[in-house]
Design a protein around this motif. Structure first.
Motif, PDB file in Angstrom:
ATOM      1  N   ARG A  19    -102.967  73.763  62.275  1.00 15.35           N
ATOM      2  CA  ARG A  19    -103.471  75.086  62.581  1.00 15.35           C
ATOM      3  C   ARG A  19    -105.101  75.245  62.158  1.00 15.35           C
TER       4      ARG A  19
ATOM      5  N   ASP B  62    -107.111  72.714  63.916  1.00 13.28           N
ATOM      6  CA  ASP B  62    -107.562  72.976  65.168  1.00 13.28           C
ATOM      7  C   ASP B  62    -108.409  74.246  65.303  1.00 13.28           C
ATOM      8  N   ASN B  63    -108.535  74.924  64.361  1.00 15.16           N
ATOM      9  CA  ASN B  63    -109.373  76.327  64.307  1.00 15.16           C
ATOM     10  C   ASN B  63    -110.788  76.009  63.824  1.00 15.16           C
ATOM     11  N   ASN B  64    -110.711  74.782  63.181  1.00 13.74           N
ATOM     12  CA  ASN B  64    -112.034  74.462  62.782  1.00 13.74           C
ATOM     13  C   ASN B  64    -112.182  72.935  62.428  1.00 13.74           C
TER      14      ASN B  64
ATOM     15  N   TRP C  88    -111.227  74.003  54.527  1.00 10.29           N
ATOM     16  CA  TRP C  88    -110.095  74.890  55.181  1.00 10.29           C
ATOM     17  C   TRP C  88    -109.654  75.771  54.299  1.00 10.29           C
TER      18      TRP C  88
ATOM     19  N   HIS D 231    -110.566  79.895  54.120  1.00  6.30           N
ATOM     20  CA  HIS D 231    -109.322  80.854  54.445  1.00  6.30           C
ATOM     21  C   HIS D 231    -109.337  81.748  53.318  1.00  6.30           C
TER      22      HIS D 231
ATOM     23  N   LEU E  75    -103.734  83.086  60.877  1.00  5.47           N
ATOM     24  CA  LEU E  75    -103.516  82.158  61.719  1.00  5.47           C
ATOM     25  C   LEU E  75    -102.399  81.482  61.301  1.00  5.47           C
TER      26      LEU E  75
END
Length: 210
Positions: free
Chosen positions: A12, A15-17, A178, A182, A198
Protein backbone atom coordinates in the motif's frame (compact mmCIF):
# COMPACT_ATOMS: atom_id res chain seq x y z
CA UNK A 1 2.61 -8.65 13.29
CA UNK A 2 2.75 -11.44 10.72
CA UNK A 3 4.62 -11.27 7.43
CA UNK A 4 1.48 -11.15 5.27
CA UNK A 5 0.24 -8.07 7.10
CA UNK A 6 3.66 -6.43 6.81
CA UNK A 7 3.78 -7.12 3.10
CA UNK A 8 0.34 -5.60 2.56
CA UNK A 9 1.41 -2.49 4.44
CA UNK A 10 4.46 -2.16 2.22
CA UNK A 11 2.44 -2.76 -0.95
CA UNK A 12 0.00 0.00 0.00
CA UNK A 13 2.79 2.44 0.85
CA UNK A 14 4.50 1.63 -2.45
CA UNK A 15 1.32 2.00 -4.48
CA UNK A 16 0.67 5.35 -2.82
CA UNK A 17 4.22 6.62 -3.46
CA UNK A 18 6.11 4.46 -5.99
CA UNK A 19 9.32 6.54 -6.03
CA UNK A 20 9.82 8.16 -2.63
CA UNK A 21 12.87 10.24 -1.79
CA UNK A 22 14.20 12.53 0.88
CA UNK A 23 12.65 15.95 1.35
CA UNK A 24 16.12 17.43 1.71
CA UNK A 25 17.14 19.27 -1.45
CA UNK A 26 20.39 18.11 -3.03
CA UNK A 27 21.97 17.38 -6.41
CA UNK A 28 25.19 15.55 -5.49
CA UNK A 29 26.27 13.04 -2.84
CA UNK A 30 28.22 15.79 -1.08
CA UNK A 31 25.22 18.13 -0.99
CA UNK A 32 23.17 15.29 0.50
CA UNK A 33 25.85 14.54 3.11
CA UNK A 34 26.04 18.20 4.07
CA UNK A 35 22.26 18.55 4.26
CA UNK A 36 21.85 15.43 6.40
CA UNK A 37 24.65 16.55 8.70
CA UNK A 38 22.86 19.89 9.12
CA UNK A 39 19.47 18.26 9.67
CA UNK A 40 20.14 16.73 13.10
CA UNK A 41 17.52 18.08 15.51
CA UNK A 42 16.29 20.41 12.76
CA UNK A 43 13.53 20.23 10.15
CA UNK A 44 14.13 19.49 6.49
CA UNK A 45 12.28 22.72 5.69
CA UNK A 46 14.70 24.71 7.80
CA UNK A 47 17.74 23.00 6.32
CA UNK A 48 16.48 23.56 2.76
CA UNK A 49 16.05 27.29 3.44
CA UNK A 50 19.69 27.50 4.49
CA UNK A 51 21.15 25.31 1.74
CA UNK A 52 19.26 27.22 -0.97
CA UNK A 53 21.54 30.12 -0.05
CA UNK A 54 24.65 28.08 0.74
CA UNK A 55 24.86 25.62 -2.17
CA UNK A 56 24.83 28.20 -5.00
CA UNK A 57 27.90 29.73 -3.34
CA UNK A 58 29.60 26.65 -1.92
CA UNK A 59 28.55 23.07 -2.68
CA UNK A 60 31.85 21.16 -2.73
CA UNK A 61 34.26 20.27 0.08
CA UNK A 62 36.82 22.75 -1.27
CA UNK A 63 34.39 25.64 -1.55
CA UNK A 64 32.93 25.09 1.91
CA UNK A 65 36.42 24.70 3.36
CA UNK A 66 37.33 28.02 1.71
CA UNK A 67 34.41 29.70 3.49
CA UNK A 68 35.87 28.79 6.84
CA UNK A 69 33.86 28.17 10.00
CA UNK A 70 32.74 31.77 10.44
CA UNK A 71 31.82 32.15 6.79
CA UNK A 72 29.81 28.93 6.86
CA UNK A 73 27.99 30.00 10.03
CA UNK A 74 26.55 33.01 8.21
CA UNK A 75 24.67 30.66 5.89
CA UNK A 76 23.48 28.13 8.48
CA UNK A 77 22.86 30.30 11.56
CA UNK A 78 19.09 29.79 11.25
CA UNK A 79 19.56 26.05 11.93
CA UNK A 80 19.68 24.65 15.45
CA UNK A 81 23.14 23.75 16.81
CA UNK A 82 24.70 25.68 13.92
CA UNK A 83 27.96 26.34 15.77
CA UNK A 84 28.85 22.67 16.25
CA UNK A 85 27.45 21.76 12.84
CA UNK A 86 29.68 24.36 11.16
CA UNK A 87 32.72 22.96 12.95
CA UNK A 88 31.82 19.38 11.96
CA UNK A 89 31.10 20.23 8.34
CA UNK A 90 34.37 22.11 7.95
CA UNK A 91 36.30 19.20 9.52
CA UNK A 92 34.41 16.79 7.25
CA UNK A 93 35.38 18.81 4.19
CA UNK A 94 39.06 18.69 5.22
CA UNK A 95 38.94 14.91 5.61
CA UNK A 96 37.18 14.47 2.26
CA UNK A 97 39.85 16.60 0.60
CA UNK A 98 42.79 14.92 2.33
CA UNK A 99 41.65 11.30 2.29
CA UNK A 100 38.99 10.89 -0.41
CA UNK A 101 39.97 13.21 -3.29
CA UNK A 102 37.10 15.50 -2.39
CA UNK A 103 34.51 12.78 -2.98
CA UNK A 104 31.97 11.25 -0.60
CA UNK A 105 33.11 7.67 0.06
CA UNK A 106 30.67 4.88 -0.72
CA UNK A 107 31.78 3.07 2.39
CA UNK A 108 30.09 2.86 5.79
CA UNK A 109 33.26 2.83 7.87
CA UNK A 110 34.70 5.86 6.06
CA UNK A 111 31.42 7.77 6.36
CA UNK A 112 31.06 7.05 10.08
CA UNK A 113 34.62 8.32 10.60
CA UNK A 114 33.53 11.80 9.49
CA UNK A 115 32.80 14.35 12.27
CA UNK A 116 29.09 14.52 13.10
CA UNK A 117 28.27 11.47 10.98
CA UNK A 118 26.78 8.52 12.83
CA UNK A 119 25.13 5.33 11.65
CA UNK A 120 21.84 7.02 10.75
CA UNK A 121 23.50 9.67 8.57
CA UNK A 122 25.69 7.05 6.91
CA UNK A 123 22.61 4.95 6.18
CA UNK A 124 20.84 7.92 4.59
CA UNK A 125 23.81 8.71 2.33
CA UNK A 126 24.38 5.07 1.35
CA UNK A 127 20.67 4.58 0.62
CA UNK A 128 19.75 7.84 -1.07
CA UNK A 129 22.98 8.78 -2.84
CA UNK A 130 24.29 5.32 -3.69
CA UNK A 131 21.22 3.05 -3.76
CA UNK A 132 22.15 0.73 -0.92
CA UNK A 133 19.24 -1.13 0.77
CA UNK A 134 20.04 0.44 4.15
CA UNK A 135 17.39 1.62 6.61
CA UNK A 136 18.10 4.78 8.58
CA UNK A 137 15.97 4.82 11.73
CA UNK A 138 15.03 8.30 12.94
CA UNK A 139 12.39 9.32 15.49
CA UNK A 140 9.59 8.96 12.91
CA UNK A 141 10.58 5.45 11.87
CA UNK A 142 11.14 4.42 15.48
CA UNK A 143 7.66 5.65 16.41
CA UNK A 144 5.87 4.11 13.43
CA UNK A 145 7.66 0.76 13.79
CA UNK A 146 6.72 0.50 17.46
CA UNK A 147 3.23 2.01 17.32
CA UNK A 148 2.04 -0.13 14.44
CA UNK A 149 3.96 -3.19 15.78
CA UNK A 150 5.55 -3.49 12.32
CA UNK A 151 9.06 -3.80 13.79
CA UNK A 152 9.07 -3.03 17.51
CA UNK A 153 12.30 -2.40 19.37
CA UNK A 154 13.59 -0.69 22.50
CA UNK A 155 16.02 1.59 20.64
CA UNK A 156 16.85 2.69 17.10
CA UNK A 157 19.44 -0.05 16.63
CA UNK A 158 16.95 -2.77 17.57
CA UNK A 159 14.35 -1.32 15.21
CA UNK A 160 16.88 -1.10 12.38
CA UNK A 161 17.92 -4.73 12.80
CA UNK A 162 14.29 -5.85 13.00
CA UNK A 163 13.39 -3.92 9.84
CA UNK A 164 16.37 -5.38 7.98
CA UNK A 165 15.14 -8.83 9.00
CA UNK A 166 11.41 -8.51 8.24
CA UNK A 167 11.30 -6.22 5.18
CA UNK A 168 11.47 -8.23 1.92
CA UNK A 169 14.32 -7.34 -0.43
CA UNK A 170 12.05 -5.73 -3.04
CA UNK A 171 11.00 -3.05 -0.52
CA UNK A 172 14.29 -2.42 1.29
CA UNK A 173 15.53 0.43 -0.91
CA UNK A 174 12.45 2.60 -0.30
CA UNK A 175 11.03 1.53 3.07
CA UNK A 176 13.09 4.13 4.94
CA UNK A 177 11.41 6.96 2.98
CA UNK A 178 7.91 5.47 3.20
CA UNK A 179 8.09 5.13 6.97
CA UNK A 180 9.58 8.59 7.51
CA UNK A 181 6.89 10.25 5.40
CA UNK A 182 4.17 8.20 7.07
CA UNK A 183 5.42 9.27 10.48
CA UNK A 184 5.89 12.88 9.45
CA UNK A 185 2.44 13.41 7.94
CA UNK A 186 0.04 10.69 9.12
CA UNK A 187 1.29 8.71 12.11
CA UNK A 188 2.35 11.89 13.89
CA UNK A 189 3.61 11.91 17.45
CA UNK A 190 0.89 13.58 19.50
CA UNK A 191 -2.28 12.59 17.70
CA UNK A 192 -1.96 10.15 14.82
CA UNK A 193 -4.37 10.73 11.93
CA UNK A 194 -5.79 7.23 12.07
CA UNK A 195 -9.02 8.18 10.27
CA UNK A 196 -7.15 9.13 7.11
CA UNK A 197 -4.45 6.45 7.33
CA UNK A 198 -4.17 4.07 4.38
CA UNK A 199 -2.95 1.22 6.59
CA UNK A 200 -5.29 1.76 9.57
CA UNK A 201 -6.97 -1.65 9.20
CA UNK A 202 -3.56 -3.38 9.24
CA UNK A 203 -1.99 -1.36 12.04
CA UNK A 204 -1.89 -2.99 15.49
CA UNK A 205 -1.92 0.25 17.49
CA UNK A 206 -4.52 -0.26 20.21
CA UNK A 207 -5.41 3.38 20.93
CA UNK A 208 -6.51 4.55 17.49
CA UNK A 209 -8.11 7.97 17.13
CA UNK A 210 -10.56 9.24 14.52
Amino acid sequence: MNKDKRREILVRLRDNNPKPTTELEYSTPFELLAAVLLSAQATDVGVNKATRKLFPVANTPQKIWDLGVDGLKEYIKTIGLFNSKAENLIKTCRILLDQHQGEVPENREALEALPGVGRKTANVVLNTAFGWPTIAVDTHIFRVSNRTKFAPGKNVDEVEQKLLKVVPAEFKLDVHHWLILHGRYTCVARKPKCGSCLIEDLCEFTEKVD
